[in-house]
Motif scaffolding. Structure first.
Motif, PDB file in Angstrom:
ATOM      1  N   ILE A 237       0.853  -1.178   0.000  1.00  0.00           N
ATOM      2  CA  ILE A 237       0.000   0.000   0.000  1.00  0.00           C
ATOM      3  C   ILE A 237       0.896   1.237   0.000  1.00  0.00           C
ATOM      4  N   VAL A 238       0.940   1.894  -1.134  1.00  0.00           N
ATOM      5  CA  VAL A 238       1.800   3.066  -1.277  1.00  0.00           C
ATOM      6  C   VAL A 238       0.976   4.301  -0.927  1.00  0.00           C
ATOM      7  N   MET A 239       1.162   4.785   0.292  1.00  0.00           N
ATOM      8  CA  MET A 239       0.403   5.949   0.774  1.00  0.00           C
ATOM      9  C   MET A 239       1.010   7.231   0.225  1.00  0.00           C
ATOM     10  N   LEU A 240       0.164   8.077  -0.313  1.00  0.00           N
ATOM     11  CA  LEU A 240       0.648   9.367  -0.803  1.00  0.00           C
ATOM     12  C   LEU A 240      -0.069  10.486  -0.066  1.00  0.00           C
ATOM     13  N   SER A 241       0.701  11.243   0.681  1.00  0.00           N
ATOM     14  CA  SER A 241       0.169  12.452   1.301  1.00  0.00           C
ATOM     15  C   SER A 241       0.712  13.630   0.511  1.00  0.00           C
ATOM     16  N   GLU A 242      -0.083  14.089  -0.430  1.00  0.00           N
ATOM     17  CA  GLU A 242       0.439  15.115  -1.333  1.00  0.00           C
ATOM     18  C   GLU A 242       0.626  16.444  -0.626  1.00  0.00           C
ATOM     19  N   ALA A 243      -0.154  16.637   0.440  1.00  0.00           N
ATOM     20  CA  ALA A 243      -0.004  17.884   1.202  1.00  0.00           C
ATOM     21  C   ALA A 243       1.371  17.954   1.865  1.00  0.00           C
ATOM     22  N   HIS A 244       1.880  16.799   2.226  1.00  0.00           N
ATOM     23  CA  HIS A 244       3.164  16.789   2.931  1.00  0.00           C
ATOM     24  C   HIS A 244       4.287  16.179   2.100  1.00  0.00           C
ATOM     25  N   TRP A 248       4.594   6.335   3.448  1.00  0.00           N
ATOM     26  CA  TRP A 248       4.900   5.521   4.631  1.00  0.00           C
ATOM     27  C   TRP A 248       5.837   4.397   4.288  1.00  0.00           C
ATOM     28  N   LEU A 249       6.795   4.195   5.166  1.00  0.00           N
ATOM     29  CA  LEU A 249       7.640   3.013   5.076  1.00  0.00           C
ATOM     30  C   LEU A 249       7.618   2.335   6.439  1.00  0.00           C
ATOM     31  N   ARG A 250       7.841   1.045   6.416  1.00  0.00           N
ATOM     32  CA  ARG A 250       7.928   0.291   7.672  1.00  0.00           C
ATOM     33  C   ARG A 250       9.152  -0.584   7.635  1.00  0.00           C
ATOM     34  N   GLN A 251       9.748  -0.775   8.809  1.00  0.00           N
ATOM     35  CA  GLN A 251      10.904  -1.662   8.885  1.00  0.00           C
ATOM     36  C   GLN A 251      10.446  -3.088   9.160  1.00  0.00           C
ATOM     37  N   ARG A 252      11.017  -4.031   8.446  1.00  0.00           N
ATOM     38  CA  ARG A 252      10.671  -5.443   8.674  1.00  0.00           C
ATOM     39  C   ARG A 252      11.413  -5.958   9.889  1.00  0.00           C
ATOM     40  N   ASN A 253      10.655  -6.457  10.838  1.00  0.00           N
ATOM     41  CA  ASN A 253      11.280  -7.014  12.038  1.00  0.00           C
ATOM     42  C   ASN A 253      10.870  -8.474  12.196  1.00  0.00           C
ATOM     43  N   GLY A 254      11.420  -9.117  13.176  1.00  0.00           N
ATOM     44  CA  GLY A 254      11.103 -10.523  13.383  1.00  0.00           C
ATOM     45  C   GLY A 254      11.833 -11.398  12.390  1.00  0.00           C
ATOM     46  N   LYS A 255      11.258 -12.567  12.155  1.00  0.00           N
ATOM     47  CA  LYS A 255      11.929 -13.540  11.299  1.00  0.00           C
ATOM     48  C   LYS A 255      11.588 -13.321   9.828  1.00  0.00           C
ATOM     49  N   GLY A 256      12.180 -14.136   8.988  1.00  0.00           N
ATOM     50  CA  GLY A 256      11.853 -14.095   7.576  1.00  0.00           C
ATOM     51  C   GLY A 256      12.787 -13.221   6.772  1.00  0.00           C
ATOM     52  N   ILE A 257      12.374 -12.988   5.522  1.00  0.00           N
ATOM     53  CA  ILE A 257      13.232 -12.273   4.592  1.00  0.00           C
ATOM     54  C   ILE A 257      13.350 -10.790   4.944  1.00  0.00           C
ATOM     55  N   TRP A 258      14.452 -10.206   4.497  1.00  0.00           N
ATOM     56  CA  TRP A 258      14.666  -8.756   4.521  1.00  0.00           C
ATOM     57  C   TRP A 258      14.601  -8.132   5.918  1.00  0.00           C
ATOM     58  N   GLN A 259      15.104  -8.851   6.897  1.00  0.00           N
ATOM     59  CA  GLN A 259      15.103  -8.319   8.260  1.00  0.00           C
ATOM     60  C   GLN A 259      15.805  -6.969   8.332  1.00  0.00           C
ATOM     61  N   HIS A 260      15.114  -6.006   8.933  1.00  0.00           N
ATOM     62  CA  HIS A 260      15.593  -4.646   9.203  1.00  0.00           C
ATOM     63  C   HIS A 260      15.603  -3.767   7.956  1.00  0.00           C
ATOM     64  N   LEU A 261      15.174  -4.294   6.813  1.00  0.00           N
ATOM     65  CA  LEU A 261      15.023  -3.426   5.649  1.00  0.00           C
ATOM     66  C   LEU A 261      13.634  -2.783   5.685  1.00  0.00           C
ATOM     67  N   TYR A 262      13.442  -1.773   4.859  1.00  0.00           N
ATOM     68  CA  TYR A 262      12.178  -1.036   4.851  1.00  0.00           C
ATOM     69  C   TYR A 262      11.334  -1.403   3.628  1.00  0.00           C
ATOM     70  N   GLU A 263      10.020  -1.197   3.776  1.00  0.00           N
ATOM     71  CA  GLU A 263       9.099  -1.444   2.666  1.00  0.00           C
ATOM     72  C   GLU A 263       7.842  -0.624   2.917  1.00  0.00           C
ATOM     73  N   PHE A 264       6.974  -0.559   1.919  1.00  0.00           N
ATOM     74  CA  PHE A 264       5.674   0.070   2.119  1.00  0.00           C
ATOM     75  C   PHE A 264       4.823  -0.846   2.997  1.00  0.00           C
ATOM     76  N   PRO A 265       3.784  -0.292   3.635  1.00  0.00           N
ATOM     77  CA  PRO A 265       2.890  -1.152   4.422  1.00  0.00           C
ATOM     78  C   PRO A 265       2.421  -2.326   3.567  1.00  0.00           C
ATOM     79  N   LEU A 266       2.533  -3.512   4.130  1.00  0.00           N
ATOM     80  CA  LEU A 266       2.305  -4.746   3.369  1.00  0.00           C
ATOM     81  C   LEU A 266       1.066  -5.478   3.847  1.00  0.00           C
ATOM     82  N   VAL A 267       0.253  -5.888   2.889  1.00  0.00           N
ATOM     83  CA  VAL A 267      -0.842  -6.810   3.182  1.00  0.00           C
ATOM     84  C   VAL A 267      -0.565  -8.080   2.391  1.00  0.00           C
ATOM     85  N   GLU A 268      -0.223  -9.147   3.115  1.00  0.00           N
ATOM     86  CA  GLU A 268       0.040 -10.412   2.429  1.00  0.00           C
ATOM     87  C   GLU A 268      -1.246 -11.222   2.372  1.00  0.00           C
TER      88      GLU A 268
END
Length: 356
Positions: A237-244, A248-268
DNA sequence: AAGGCGGGGGC
DNA sequence: GCCCCAGCCTT
């Protein structure tokens, strides 16, 4: 076959002196350079790792510079190389060595192996190349070269295989110059004894190779077949706040791929979903509780299939508009500062809104 | 002992 | 598509 190890040494050494590549970490042997190169080259081809090696020694000329960096900064420099635990462990180990050992690496296999990210292979490589300790490396190249020359069909990715090949390599090693021996056998595997279509007729070991004699070159080394890849379905979900001018980005935590990297809010989801289905999805609804979403449009009808060695990630990007912002918001102009997976980087670099 | 962990290149 | 790459860590 090789009654005298010296025969093996001489054939290998002669080949190596003639064919070895001029690699930057071979110019001046220092534990920091060797360590850095070995971590970068784990499961990674030299050609792919080389630009990263140059970036790292340029930005972090000493281990203290690396230790002083933030993990996020190190991950950003590592971005695109994969297996990100290597970068996290590299940084953690740099901090230990800088703060607890005054920047000095341990000088033995046993002590090196205690450090994060340094296993059997890397400890042997550093100990032999930097400190002349006769401890044999066993990597993918060594498995291939030894299994063929000696005609060994033991499963290489098994406990028995690891033990057998380590023992054989350790038996063969040239104690007078273990660092050169280790690099030579790997270089021979990487440049001549190739996985596919090796040039056996012109091989310096042709008269000594058991696999060539029995026609088993193509069957060695023997590996366990890997299990089928997992298919996943990501909706970003690529949030666009055009006023600002922010998203949004979120850091991936816990187990699995891409630990500590950032991504857009994810709905799997467990399959490809329509907009209506996404709107009803719990993951999406909980996301919308945190900010007002004013629209949802699909960016790519055709899912992007991002292929990892063990997962195929079917990805669709959804563009949403919001007037909200908060402390998690990332300004468009700052988005490239964050370490992100290649999948996200590709989207960012082609998405018009994020182009400066 | 087995499984998870990236991304790219060669064929 | 499939295989492999200067492997390591966790369970």
């Amino acid at each position: 076959m090789f009654d005298k190890r010296e025969i093996f040494h001489n054939i290998l050494r002669t080949w190596y002196l003639k064919h070895k590549r001029d690699l930057p970490w071979r110019e001046q042997v220092s534990p920091y350079y060797i360590w850095l190169s070995e971590i970068i080259l784990q499961q990674t081809r030299v050609d792919q790792g080389l630009p990263y090696y140059f970036k790292f020694i340029s930005k972090y000329p000493t281990i203290f510079d690396l230790a002083d960096a933030s993990e996020e900064e190190v991950l950003k420099l590592w971005q695109g190389l994969g297996y990100y635990s290597r970068a996290r462990n590299l940084h953690a180990t740099a901090r230990i060595i800088a703060s607890e050992r005054n920047g000095q690496f341990p000088e033995t296999y046993a002590e090196l192996k205690k450090l994060k990210g340094i296993g059997d292979y890397t400890a042997s490589a550093i100990a032999s190349i930097c400190f002349n300790e006769p401890t044999a490396v066993v990597d993918g190249n060594v498995y291939r070269v030894l299994s063929r020359i000696f005609g060994i069909s033991t499963l290489v990715n098994s406990t028995a295989g690891a033990k057998e090949f380590k023992a054989l390599a350790q038996h063969l090693i040239d104690s007078d110059d273990p660092g050169t021996f280790n690099q030579a056998i790997m270089e021979f595997g990487a440049r001549h004894c190739l996985p596919q279509n090796p040039d056996c007729p012109n091989c310096v070991f042709a008269t000594n190779c058991e696999a060539l004699r029995t026609g088993a070159v193509g069957k060695l080394p023997v590996k366990l077949s890997k299990k089928p890849v997992r298919k996943r379905f990501f909706n970003y979900i690529v949030m666009l706040s055009e006023a600002h001018n922010s998203t949004w980005l979120r850091q991936r935590n816990g187990k699995g791929i891409w630990q500590h990297l950032y991504e857009f809010p994810l709905v799997e989801t467990d399959k490809e979903v329509s907009a209506a289905e996404l709107l009803e999805h719990e993951g999406y609804k909980s996301l919308c509780k945190k900010l007002s979403v004013e629209g949802l449009t699909l960016y790519n009808e055709e899912a992007i299939v991002h292929k990892l060695s063990h997962q195929h990630i079917n990805t669709r990007f959804w563009i949403a508009r919001t007037s909200d912002t908060d402390e998690k918001a990332v300004r468009y102009s700052e988005i490239t500062n964050y370490p992100v997976p290649v999948l996200i980087e590709n989207f960012i670099s082609e998405f018009p809104v994020f182009k400066n």
